[in-house]
Design an enzyme around this catalytic site. Structure first.
Site, PDB file in Angstrom:
ATOM      1  N   ARG A  68     -58.357  76.158  21.019  1.00 25.56           N
ATOM      2  CA  ARG A  68     -59.228  77.074  20.649  1.00 25.56           C
ATOM      3  C   ARG A  68     -60.756  77.266  21.456  1.00 25.56           C
ATOM      4  O   ARG A  68     -61.425  78.409  21.827  1.00 25.56           O
ATOM      5  CB  ARG A  68     -59.525  77.484  19.180  1.00 25.56           C
ATOM      6  CG  ARG A  68     -58.344  77.875  18.611  1.00 25.56           C
ATOM      7  CD  ARG A  68     -58.280  77.622  16.979  1.00 25.56           C
ATOM      8  NE  ARG A  68     -58.091  76.257  16.741  1.00 25.56           N
ATOM      9  CZ  ARG A  68     -57.934  75.688  15.647  1.00 25.56           C
ATOM     10  NH1 ARG A  68     -57.646  76.460  14.483  1.00 25.56           N
ATOM     11  NH2 ARG A  68     -57.822  74.599  15.566  1.00 25.56           N
ATOM     12  N   LYS A 174     -46.195  63.940  14.269  1.00 30.02           N
ATOM     13  CA  LYS A 174     -46.162  63.511  12.975  1.00 30.02           C
ATOM     14  C   LYS A 174     -47.594  64.031  12.277  1.00 30.02           C
ATOM     15  O   LYS A 174     -48.587  64.058  13.033  1.00 30.02           O
ATOM     16  CB  LYS A 174     -45.753  62.088  12.599  1.00 30.02           C
ATOM     17  CG  LYS A 174     -47.101  61.059  13.015  1.00 30.02           C
ATOM     18  CD  LYS A 174     -46.766  59.729  12.365  1.00 30.02           C
ATOM     19  CE  LYS A 174     -47.233  59.800  10.748  1.00 30.02           C
ATOM     20  NZ  LYS A 174     -48.070  58.694  10.719  1.00 30.02           N
ATOM     21  N   ASP A 203     -41.684  59.936  16.800  1.00 31.16           N
ATOM     22  CA  ASP A 203     -42.228  58.651  15.707  1.00 31.16           C
ATOM     23  C   ASP A 203     -42.588  57.769  16.856  1.00 31.16           C
ATOM     24  O   ASP A 203     -41.480  57.147  17.367  1.00 31.16           O
ATOM     25  CB  ASP A 203     -41.117  58.204  14.960  1.00 31.16           C
ATOM     26  CG  ASP A 203     -41.482  56.920  13.755  1.00 31.16           C
ATOM     27  OD1 ASP A 203     -42.235  56.234  14.629  1.00 31.16           O
ATOM     28  OD2 ASP A 203     -41.431  57.291  12.651  1.00 31.16           O
ATOM     29  N   HIS A 204     -43.809  57.323  17.115  1.00 29.31           N
ATOM     30  CA  HIS A 204     -44.048  56.575  18.380  1.00 29.31           C
ATOM     31  C   HIS A 204     -43.801  55.103  18.146  1.00 29.31           C
ATOM     32  O   HIS A 204     -43.540  54.642  19.087  1.00 29.31           O
ATOM     33  CB  HIS A 204     -45.619  56.621  18.495  1.00 29.31           C
ATOM     34  CG  HIS A 204     -46.497  55.889  17.627  1.00 29.31           C
ATOM     35  ND1 HIS A 204     -46.924  56.304  16.154  1.00 29.31           N
ATOM     36  CD2 HIS A 204     -47.124  54.773  17.874  1.00 29.31           C
ATOM     37  CE1 HIS A 204     -47.542  55.308  15.623  1.00 29.31           C
ATOM     38  NE2 HIS A 204     -47.849  54.326  16.727  1.00 29.31           N
ATOM     39  N   LYS A 208     -41.952  52.311  20.898  1.00 38.06           N
ATOM     40  CA  LYS A 208     -42.353  50.692  21.370  1.00 38.06           C
ATOM     41  C   LYS A 208     -41.121  50.003  22.198  1.00 38.06           C
ATOM     42  O   LYS A 208     -40.347  49.937  21.477  1.00 38.06           O
ATOM     43  CB  LYS A 208     -42.882  50.131  20.060  1.00 38.06           C
ATOM     44  CG  LYS A 208     -44.176  50.660  19.546  1.00 38.06           C
ATOM     45  CD  LYS A 208     -44.802  49.975  18.484  1.00 38.06           C
ATOM     46  CE  LYS A 208     -45.742  50.543  17.709  1.00 38.06           C
ATOM     47  NZ  LYS A 208     -47.130  50.518  18.227  1.00 38.06           N
ATOM     48  N   GLU A 242     -52.063  46.459   8.945  1.00 38.40           N
ATOM     49  CA  GLU A 242     -53.032  46.758   9.682  1.00 38.40           C
ATOM     50  C   GLU A 242     -54.768  46.436   9.483  1.00 38.40           C
ATOM     51  O   GLU A 242     -54.594  46.163   8.173  1.00 38.40           O
ATOM     52  CB  GLU A 242     -53.278  48.457   9.822  1.00 38.40           C
ATOM     53  CG  GLU A 242     -52.051  49.109  10.708  1.00 38.40           C
ATOM     54  CD  GLU A 242     -52.316  50.683  10.621  1.00 38.40           C
ATOM     55  OE1 GLU A 242     -52.821  51.007  11.804  1.00 38.40           O
ATOM     56  OE2 GLU A 242     -52.294  51.178   9.615  1.00 38.40           O
ATOM     57  N   ASP A 261     -47.547  58.125   5.150  1.00 40.58           N
ATOM     58  CA  ASP A 261     -48.084  57.733   6.666  1.00 40.58           C
ATOM     59  C   ASP A 261     -47.438  56.938   7.619  1.00 40.58           C
ATOM     60  O   ASP A 261     -47.225  57.060   8.501  1.00 40.58           O
ATOM     61  CB  ASP A 261     -49.696  57.254   6.358  1.00 40.58           C
ATOM     62  CG  ASP A 261     -50.397  57.234   7.629  1.00 40.58           C
ATOM     63  OD1 ASP A 261     -50.264  58.205   8.459  1.00 40.58           O
ATOM     64  OD2 ASP A 261     -50.875  56.355   7.914  1.00 40.58           O
ATOM     65  N   HIS A 266     -42.413  55.464  10.140  1.00 41.82           N
ATOM     66  CA  HIS A 266     -42.169  54.123  11.088  1.00 41.82           C
ATOM     67  C   HIS A 266     -41.316  53.220  10.565  1.00 41.82           C
ATOM     68  O   HIS A 266     -40.535  52.525  11.235  1.00 41.82           O
ATOM     69  CB  HIS A 266     -43.636  53.501  11.386  1.00 41.82           C
ATOM     70  CG  HIS A 266     -44.632  54.685  11.763  1.00 41.82           C
ATOM     71  ND1 HIS A 266     -44.171  55.490  12.854  1.00 41.82           N
ATOM     72  CD2 HIS A 266     -46.132  54.691  11.436  1.00 41.82           C
ATOM     73  CE1 HIS A 266     -45.321  56.247  12.999  1.00 41.82           C
ATOM     74  NE2 HIS A 266     -46.241  55.738  12.564  1.00 41.82           N
ATOM     75  N   LYS A 366     -53.482  48.986   4.926  1.00 39.28           N
ATOM     76  CA  LYS A 366     -54.621  48.935   5.805  1.00 39.28           C
ATOM     77  C   LYS A 366     -55.603  47.669   5.100  1.00 39.28           C
ATOM     78  O   LYS A 366     -55.385  47.415   3.947  1.00 39.28           O
ATOM     79  CB  LYS A 366     -55.344  50.493   5.504  1.00 39.28           C
ATOM     80  CG  LYS A 366     -54.611  51.486   5.868  1.00 39.28           C
ATOM     81  CD  LYS A 366     -55.024  52.277   7.066  1.00 39.28           C
ATOM     82  CE  LYS A 366     -54.019  53.228   7.526  1.00 39.28           C
ATOM     83  NZ  LYS A 366     -53.735  53.441   8.932  1.00 39.28           N
TER      84      LYS A 366
END
Ligand code: BG6
Length: 512
Positions: A68, A174, A203-204, A208, A242, A261, A266, A366
């Site tokens: 945009r 996602k 789904d990254h 991998k 993480e 998430d 994953h 996290k």
């Protein structure tokens, strides 16, 4: 293992020449919706330039950024150049300079049908000028709220049609829905414009290298498979830890929580690769048929079962790397009374012949002490312990380290040299970096390449996504019904103590 592997003499992948050229993408134009966002700058374009550097982009290639904001071709290119410099692999910058002219910007509102008609004309012009052969890949890199308008308009403008040897693929980022119902609605909408084989759900984690290596380890070796079942495996631990907190993503994360998430996508995907049966071939459907069977073999929880089979928690203020960091409820954009979980651990059972009675423990959080993703296969104790002190020995563990320091390690007992018989745990370690050297390509490189080649093996199929949501929905429903608040863990620790109770007697979470 590492001792027998020759160290590479340079930073180059010694297999690089073998790999190159085998899978060059087909000519196409990639249209990125939401091209002014972070994903394009940090991941997509640096990854495209990684492919270009390896000679995997075809000469007939172009990118159209659709968004945009009132950007121009020049400002779009400047922003991308900056992204490639910051986030690209070495030498990716030179690829961008060579290809900069292939990047153009198309300003339009996602809901404005005229913008798509203009896009169509622009793409036809690009076909003539840049040899993109009428092939299209549409990348939905916008907030999910825009997906519906984009899909509707693509179909209405005739852009989703394939035919005459031309392809039109759509890549969906996602989060894919926020529960089963919204995922089904999105799938239904996709089906209105596209056939399933045109759809690439990202789904990254599947991009991998080390996640793909789970299949290589299991199915290109003969020694692991006979042990890969309930007779030998006591339990499996899957960890995605993480160290970062919620950062600037509170708006999204508050609505999502770690179970949506990370676990729904994953961790569930990694679980399917660990637990699946050998596929009949390495084709997209053969692999995904087996993956979805794993998910189907996991029962939905009854609400009253959820408390005993899961742990959820939030991080509180704590010392991290020598600094005090905020607790989750003190983070910017997070409600002071938030009950969103930043840590979750779940015990799942894959109820089939191979895995009956072997629990799979999934955890993600996290603000844990470090960033690490690993799968640990914990084997059973020998049926009879001959050696004194044997009881203090840990059972064999096969560790698949997904990131960082990608590798595989096996823990086993060995005799300590000396005249008495003492057994101690030792480790055999294999590191990808040592064996193969070179920079590992970002997961997005592989996924972008596959989407251009039309290979959907590493993308989630409709039924997989829906099955994973079915399981996660049943967890969320149990939490909602119990009305208990998440428990707490101090930032910089490995999560709440109660997570150990989930494992059952004699088992502990690995400290990766
Ligand atoms: C994303 C999640 O899908 O994966 C993020 O939305 C998370 O919350 C990220 O940080 C982790 O990815 P990686 O590749 O860094 O392990």
């Amino acid at each position: 293992m590492s001792n027998s592997t020759p160290a590479p003499t340079s930073g180059l992948n010694p297999l690089g020449d073998e790999l190159r050229g085998a899978r060059t993408a087909k000519p196409c134009a990639l249209v990125i919706f939401g091209a002014t966002g972070d994903l394009t700058k940090r991941k997509l374009v640096p990854s495209l330039m990684g492919l270009a550097k390896d000679g995997l982009l075809p000469p007939g290639f172009a990118v159209v950024g659709f968004a945009r904001r009132a950007w121009t071709d020049a400002s779009f290119r400047a922003e991308l150049a900056d992204g490639v410099r910051q986030f690209g692999r070495s030498e990716a910058q030179a690829s961008f300079e060579a290809l900069a002219e292939s990047f153009t910007f198309h300003q339009a509102d996602f809901a404005d049908a005229a913008g798509y008609r203009e896009l169509k004309t622009k793409l036809e012009q690009i076909d003539r000028q840049r040899g993109t052969a009428g092939n299209r890949v549409f990348y939905l890199a916008t907030p999910p709220s825009a997906y519906s308008s984009i899909l509707r308009n693509l179909a209405a403008a005739g852009l989703s049609k394939q035919g005459d040897g031309r392809f039109a693929h759509v890549i969906v980022e996602k989060p894919f829905g926020r529960d089963l119902q919204t995922a089904v609605a999105l799938n239904d909408q996709l089906r209105e414009g596209f056939y399933e084989r045109q759809v690439f759900r990202i789904d990254h984690y599947l991009g991998k290298e080390t996640v793909q290596n789970i299949l290589a380890l299991r199915f290109s070796n003969h020694i692991f498979e006979p042990l890969w079942n309930e007779k030998f495996v006591d339990h499996v631990q899957l960890t995605v830890a993480e160290s970062i907190g919620v950062g600037s993503r509170a708006g999204y994360f508050e609505e999502s929580g770690i179970v949506r998430d990370m676990i729904q996508n994953h961790l569930m995907q990694v679980l399917t690769l660990v637990a699946m049966e050998p596929p009949v071939a390495l084709t997209a459907d053969a692999v995904r048929d087996e993956k979805v069977k794993v998910l189907r073999a996991i029962r939905s929880f009854k609400p009253e079962e959820v408390e005993r089979a899961t742990v959820r928690a939030q991080y509180t203020r704590g010392s991290f790397g020598g600094e005090m960091v905020n607790g989750y409820r003190e983070e910017e954009g997070v409600s002071a009374s938030s009950v969103t979980e930043t840590y979750a651990a779940v015990r799942l059972h894959v109820e089939n012949w191979r895995w009956a009675g072997t629990p799979f423990f999934l955890r993600s959080g996290k603000r844990l002490p470090r960033r690490v993703t690993e799968v640990a296969i914990h084997f059973k104790q020998p049926p009879h312990m001959l050696f004194e002190g044997g009881r203090s020995l840990q059972p064999n563990v096969l560790m698949l380290r997904i990131q960082p320091e990608e590798g595989i390690a096996l823990r086993f007992g060995a005799k300590v040299p000396g005249h008495d018989v003492r057994i101690r745990d030792v480790r055999m370690d294999f590191r990808f970096g040592t064996a193969f050297g070179g920079e590992t390509a970002d997961a997005y490189e592989r996924l972008l390449l596959d989407s251009m080649l039309g290979d959907s093996t590493l993308f989630a199929r409709r039924d997989e996504v829906e099955e994973a949501w079915r399981i996660v929905d049943s967890i969320v429903a149990g939490w909602r019904q119990s009305q208990a608040k998440p428990t707490e863990y101090v930032a910089g620790t490995w999560g709440p103590e109660v997570a150990n109770d989930l494992l059952g007697a004699g088992r502990t979470w690995r400290r990766p």
